[in-house]
Design a protein around this motif. Sequence first.
Motif, PDB file in Angstrom:
ATOM      1  N   LYS A  65       0.658  -1.076  -0.377  1.00  0.00           N
ATOM      2  CA  LYS A  65       0.083   0.358  -0.055  1.00  0.00           C
ATOM      3  C   LYS A  65       0.651   0.948  -0.394  1.00  0.00           C
ATOM      4  CE  LYS A  65      -4.805  -0.203   1.644  1.00  0.00           C
ATOM      5  NZ  LYS A  65      -5.674  -0.192   2.634  1.00  0.00           N
ATOM      6  N   LEU A  66       2.114   1.368   0.723  1.00  0.00           N
ATOM      7  CA  LEU A  66       3.170   2.821   1.495  1.00  0.00           C
ATOM      8  C   LEU A  66       3.605   3.355  -0.752  1.00  0.00           C
ATOM      9  CD1 LEU A  66       3.338   4.465   3.448  1.00  0.00           C
ATOM     10  CD2 LEU A  66       5.981   2.635   3.711  1.00  0.00           C
ATOM     11  N   PHE A  67       3.588   2.232  -0.561  1.00  0.00           N
ATOM     12  CA  PHE A  67       4.350   2.775  -2.193  1.00  0.00           C
ATOM     13  C   PHE A  67       4.069   1.810  -3.444  1.00  0.00           C
ATOM     14  CE2 PHE A  67       7.897   1.605   0.757  1.00  0.00           C
ATOM     15  CZ  PHE A  67       8.457   3.234   1.043  1.00  0.00           C
ATOM     16  N   ASN A  68       2.529   2.204  -3.120  1.00  0.00           N
ATOM     17  CA  ASN A  68       1.370   1.687  -4.203  1.00  0.00           C
ATOM     18  C   ASN A  68       2.008   0.339  -5.703  1.00  0.00           C
ATOM     19  OD1 ASN A  68      -0.736   2.352  -6.067  1.00  0.00           O
ATOM     20  ND2 ASN A  68       0.111   3.757  -6.510  1.00  0.00           N
ATOM     21  N   TRP A  69       2.393  -0.498  -4.749  1.00  0.00           N
ATOM     22  CA  TRP A  69       3.399  -1.859  -5.598  1.00  0.00           C
ATOM     23  C   TRP A  69       2.139  -2.183  -6.614  1.00  0.00           C
ATOM     24  CZ3 TRP A  69       6.804  -5.348  -2.664  1.00  0.00           C
ATOM     25  CH2 TRP A  69       7.432  -4.431  -2.161  1.00  0.00           C
ATOM     26  N   LYS A  70       0.410  -2.989  -6.567  1.00  0.00           N
ATOM     27  CA  LYS A  70      -0.286  -3.442  -6.941  1.00  0.00           C
ATOM     28  C   LYS A  70       0.054  -2.440  -8.634  1.00  0.00           C
ATOM     29  CE  LYS A  70      -4.978  -4.220  -7.859  1.00  0.00           C
ATOM     30  NZ  LYS A  70      -6.238  -5.134  -7.063  1.00  0.00           N
ATOM     31  N   LYS A  71       0.504  -0.849  -8.853  1.00  0.00           N
ATOM     32  CA  LYS A  71       0.181   0.003  -9.668  1.00  0.00           C
ATOM     33  C   LYS A  71       1.824   0.297 -10.624  1.00  0.00           C
ATOM     34  CE  LYS A  71       0.286   4.958 -11.542  1.00  0.00           C
ATOM     35  NZ  LYS A  71      -0.167   6.059 -11.323  1.00  0.00           N
ATOM     36  N   ASP A  72       2.652   0.206  -9.579  1.00  0.00           N
ATOM     37  CA  ASP A  72       4.279   0.608  -9.397  1.00  0.00           C
ATOM     38  C   ASP A  72       4.799  -0.458  -9.926  1.00  0.00           C
ATOM     39  OD1 ASP A  72       4.008   3.482  -9.443  1.00  0.00           O
ATOM     40  OD2 ASP A  72       5.470   3.152  -7.269  1.00  0.00           O
ATOM     41  N   LEU A  73       4.933  -1.910  -9.436  1.00  0.00           N
ATOM     42  CA  LEU A  73       5.358  -3.431  -9.757  1.00  0.00           C
ATOM     43  C   LEU A  73       4.393  -3.976 -11.281  1.00  0.00           C
ATOM     44  CD1 LEU A  73       6.065  -5.516  -6.810  1.00  0.00           C
ATOM     45  CD2 LEU A  73       7.134  -3.807  -7.544  1.00  0.00           C
ATOM     46  N   LYS A  74       3.697  -3.199 -11.986  1.00  0.00           N
ATOM     47  CA  LYS A  74       3.554  -3.437 -13.340  1.00  0.00           C
ATOM     48  C   LYS A  74       4.463  -3.013 -13.951  1.00  0.00           C
ATOM     49  CE  LYS A  74      -1.077  -3.638 -12.075  1.00  0.00           C
ATOM     50  NZ  LYS A  74      -2.799  -3.518 -12.711  1.00  0.00           N
ATOM     51  N   LYS A  75       5.198  -1.723 -13.733  1.00  0.00           N
ATOM     52  CA  LYS A  75       6.139  -1.230 -14.952  1.00  0.00           C
ATOM     53  C   LYS A  75       7.650  -2.194 -15.096  1.00  0.00           C
ATOM     54  CE  LYS A  75       5.253   3.518 -13.460  1.00  0.00           C
ATOM     55  NZ  LYS A  75       6.052   4.238 -12.664  1.00  0.00           N
ATOM     56  N   ILE A  76       7.221  -3.149 -14.100  1.00  0.00           N
ATOM     57  CA  ILE A  76       8.275  -4.038 -14.178  1.00  0.00           C
ATOM     58  C   ILE A  76       8.358  -5.196 -14.508  1.00  0.00           C
ATOM     59  CG2 ILE A  76      10.114  -3.161 -12.392  1.00  0.00           C
ATOM     60  CD1 ILE A  76       9.229  -5.437 -10.589  1.00  0.00           C
ATOM     61  N   HIS A  77       9.069  -5.965 -15.153  1.00  0.00           N
ATOM     62  CA  HIS A  77       8.735  -7.937 -15.955  1.00  0.00           C
ATOM     63  C   HIS A  77       8.340  -8.254 -14.516  1.00  0.00           C
ATOM     64  CE1 HIS A  77       9.086 -11.309 -17.724  1.00  0.00           C
ATOM     65  NE2 HIS A  77       9.061 -11.392 -18.455  1.00  0.00           N
ATOM     66  N   SER A  78       7.209  -8.963 -14.858  1.00  0.00           N
ATOM     67  CA  SER A  78       6.454  -9.949 -14.391  1.00  0.00           C
ATOM     68  C   SER A  78       7.421 -11.203 -13.263  1.00  0.00           C
ATOM     69  CB  SER A  78       5.472 -10.623 -15.140  1.00  0.00           C
ATOM     70  OG  SER A  78       6.432 -11.580 -16.028  1.00  0.00           O
ATOM     71  N   VAL A  79       8.652 -11.127 -13.680  1.00  0.00           N
ATOM     72  CA  VAL A  79       9.716 -12.386 -12.904  1.00  0.00           C
ATOM     73  C   VAL A  79       9.922 -11.332 -12.056  1.00  0.00           C
ATOM     74  CG1 VAL A  79      12.044 -13.511 -13.573  1.00  0.00           C
ATOM     75  CG2 VAL A  79       9.897 -14.325 -14.752  1.00  0.00           C
ATOM     76  N   ASN A  80      10.435 -10.327 -12.233  1.00  0.00           N
ATOM     77  CA  ASN A  80      11.192  -9.233 -11.108  1.00  0.00           C
ATOM     78  C   ASN A  80       9.735  -8.806 -10.059  1.00  0.00           C
ATOM     79  OD1 ASN A  80      13.976  -9.381 -12.056  1.00  0.00           O
ATOM     80  ND2 ASN A  80      13.372  -7.767 -14.019  1.00  0.00           N
ATOM     81  N   ARG A  81       8.839  -8.728 -10.580  1.00  0.00           N
ATOM     82  CA  ARG A  81       8.063  -8.400  -9.971  1.00  0.00           C
ATOM     83  C   ARG A  81       7.402  -9.396  -8.950  1.00  0.00           C
ATOM     84  NH1 ARG A  81       4.326  -6.806 -13.429  1.00  0.00           N
ATOM     85  NH2 ARG A  81       3.087  -8.712 -14.118  1.00  0.00           N
ATOM     86  N   GLY A  82       7.571 -10.617  -8.998  1.00  0.00           N
ATOM     87  CA  GLY A  82       7.362 -12.150  -8.518  1.00  0.00           C
ATOM     88  C   GLY A  82       8.916 -11.902  -7.591  1.00  0.00           C
ATOM     89  N   ILE A  83      10.219 -12.235  -7.432  1.00  0.00           N
ATOM     90  CA  ILE A  83      10.747 -12.060  -7.034  1.00  0.00           C
ATOM     91  C   ILE A  83      11.066 -10.834  -5.862  1.00  0.00           C
ATOM     92  CG2 ILE A  83      13.234 -11.591  -6.643  1.00  0.00           C
ATOM     93  CD1 ILE A  83      13.018 -12.931  -9.998  1.00  0.00           C
ATOM     94  N   MET A  84      10.843  -9.829  -6.550  1.00  0.00           N
ATOM     95  CA  MET A  84      10.582  -8.594  -5.164  1.00  0.00           C
ATOM     96  C   MET A  84       9.217  -8.513  -4.779  1.00  0.00           C
ATOM     97  SD  MET A  84      10.428  -5.011  -6.384  1.00  0.00           S
ATOM     98  CE  MET A  84      10.607  -3.464  -5.222  1.00  0.00           C
ATOM     99  N   GLN A  85       7.573  -9.409  -4.681  1.00  0.00           N
ATOM    100  CA  GLN A  85       6.745  -9.538  -3.595  1.00  0.00           C
ATOM    101  C   GLN A  85       7.533 -10.566  -2.691  1.00  0.00           C
ATOM    102  OE1 GLN A  85       2.754  -8.590  -5.143  1.00  0.00           O
ATOM    103  NE2 GLN A  85       4.191  -8.336  -6.560  1.00  0.00           N
ATOM    104  N   VAL A  86       7.734 -11.934  -3.179  1.00  0.00           N
ATOM    105  CA  VAL A  86       8.390 -12.659  -2.144  1.00  0.00           C
ATOM    106  C   VAL A  86       9.584 -12.718  -1.654  1.00  0.00           C
ATOM    107  CG1 VAL A  86       9.668 -15.437  -2.416  1.00  0.00           C
ATOM    108  CG2 VAL A  86       7.405 -14.519  -4.116  1.00  0.00           C
ATOM    109  N   LEU A  87      10.967 -11.823  -1.888  1.00  0.00           N
ATOM    110  CA  LEU A  87      11.646 -10.955  -1.472  1.00  0.00           C
ATOM    111  C   LEU A  87      11.164 -10.309  -0.032  1.00  0.00           C
ATOM    112  CD1 LEU A  87      14.683 -10.519  -3.455  1.00  0.00           C
ATOM    113  CD2 LEU A  87      14.266 -12.511  -1.727  1.00  0.00           C
TER     114      LEU A  87
END
Length: 94
Positions: A28-50
């Motif tokens: 919520k704080l960093f609006n990841w729902k919107k902002d993470l759409k800008k990066i590749h889906s693999v990187n998006r998943g890795i970032m969230q899992v980490l």
Amino acid sequence: MYKFEEAVVSAGGIYNLAFGIYHLIFWKLFNWKKDLKKIHSVNRGIMQVLNLCLIFLFFVMAYVSIFNTKDLLYTGIGKALLISFTLFWLLRSI
């Protein structure tokens, strides 16, 4: 009565708990729902899992520090964990 060392370890546990809660609100704080759409889906998943792994680690470190303070300070495995926690935070600070 708590010794100084025990109070410091317990305070570190509260610090870890606070960071775990802080990481829980990253979506919520960093609006990841919107902002993470800008990066590749693999990187998006890795970032969230980490981030989830960090949350888990912070809560484990908090639990151990708050509820097993004496074990951390006065046993061999506890000292090894305490050194590991310290190195984690030192590296994260750098």
